[in-house]
Write an enzyme that holds these catalytic residues in place. Structure first.
Site, short mmCIF file in Angstrom:
data_model
loop_
_atom_site.label_atom_id
_atom_site.label_comp_id
_atom_site.label_asym_id
_atom_site.label_seq_id
_atom_site.Cartn_x
_atom_site.Cartn_y
_atom_site.Cartn_z
N ASN A 42 33.03 -43.88 8.78
CA ASN A 42 31.65 -43.43 8.63
C ASN A 42 31.25 -42.54 9.81
OD1 ASN A 42 31.75 -45.85 10.17
ND2 ASN A 42 29.62 -46.33 9.74
N GLU A 44 27.81 -41.04 11.30
CA GLU A 44 26.35 -41.10 11.23
C GLU A 44 25.71 -39.87 11.85
OE1 GLU A 44 25.18 -44.99 12.72
OE2 GLU A 44 25.90 -45.92 10.86
N CYS A 53 29.65 -41.97 4.49
CA CYS A 53 30.39 -43.23 4.52
C CYS A 53 31.89 -42.97 4.69
CB CYS A 53 30.19 -43.99 3.23
SG CYS A 53 28.56 -44.68 2.99
N GLU A 55 34.38 -44.13 2.94
CA GLU A 55 35.09 -43.89 1.68
C GLU A 55 34.97 -42.43 1.27
OE1 GLU A 55 32.89 -46.19 2.48
OE2 GLU A 55 33.03 -47.96 1.21
N CYS A 90 29.52 -48.76 -1.02
CA CYS A 90 28.13 -48.60 -1.48
C CYS A 90 28.12 -47.90 -2.84
CB CYS A 90 27.31 -47.81 -0.46
SG CYS A 90 27.57 -46.02 -0.54
N CYS A 93 29.30 -44.23 -2.94
CA CYS A 93 30.75 -44.10 -2.81
C CYS A 93 31.47 -44.52 -4.09
CB CYS A 93 31.26 -44.91 -1.62
SG CYS A 93 30.79 -44.17 -0.04
N1 THU Z 1 28.87 -47.49 5.22
C1 THU Z 1 30.11 -47.02 4.87
O1 THU Z 1 30.74 -46.24 5.60
N2 THU Z 1 30.63 -47.43 3.69
C2 THU Z 1 30.01 -48.29 2.82
O2 THU Z 1 30.45 -48.46 1.71
C3 THU Z 1 28.82 -49.01 3.28
C4 THU Z 1 28.09 -48.36 4.39
C5 THU Z 1 28.32 -47.04 6.50
C6 THU Z 1 27.16 -46.09 6.39
C7 THU Z 1 26.44 -46.33 7.69
O3 THU Z 1 27.03 -45.52 8.69
C8 THU Z 1 26.73 -47.78 8.03
O4 THU Z 1 27.82 -48.16 7.21
C9 THU Z 1 25.57 -48.72 7.77
O5 THU Z 1 25.07 -48.56 6.50
#
Ligand code: THU
Length: 134
Positions: A42, A44, A53, A55, A90, A93
């Site tokens: 991920n 940000e 994310c 994925e 999520c 994704c």
């Molecule tokens: N996140 C992911 O990378 N993948 C997911 O499937 C769930 C959420 C990340 C996004 C964000 O940077 C952090 O987790 C918190 O939501």
């Protein structure tokens, strides 16, 4: 490739997570039909919504390198340095995975000591996709 081996690659990818706002660190490892593995973490952003994310990072890397068919993805996430018991992709994704993957894509979750596997169509039932636009 064994589920646990793909999960271990995701654990390594998670180390690159850029998550200063949530401190929730995620790694992914996507197995292409060619046998090549594409990793992601991920990434940000201070404006929050541009966050990507793990994925989707892996999918976009793969597709941008010419691979469009996949058999499995391993995902590992958790707050801080330790992987949590369980991090499922999520909704966004899941939708992005469904663009390129069949319903039988293996979604490998958990951590190397406790793996749970589901099919993509189990975690994304009644999906909207290409078929609806034909
Ligand atoms: N996140 C992911 O990378 N993948 C997911 O499937 C769930 C959420 C990340 C996004 C964000 O940077 C952090 O987790 C918190 O939501």
């Amino acid at each position: 490739m064994l589920d646990r081996d793909l999960m271990l690659i995701a654990v390594e990818a998670r180390k690159n997570s850029y998550s200063p706002y949530s401190n929730y660190r995620v790694g992914a490892a996507l197995l292409g039909k060619s046998g090549k593995v594409y990793t992601g973490c991920n990434v940000e952003n201070a404006a929050y919504t541009p966050t990507n994310c793990a994925e989707r990072t892996a999918v976009f890397k793969a597709v941008s390198e010419g691979e469009r068919e996949f058999t499995a993805i391993a995902v590992v996430g958790g707050l801080g340095d330790e992987p949590s018991e369980f991090c499922a992709p999520c909704g966004v994704c899941r939708q992005v995975l469904s663009e390129f993957c069949d319903g039988d894509l293996r979604v490998i979750m958990g951590n190397p000591d406790n793996i749970k596997v589901a099919r993509l169509d189990e975690i994304l039932p009644y999906s909207f996709g290409k078929k609806d636009l034909e």
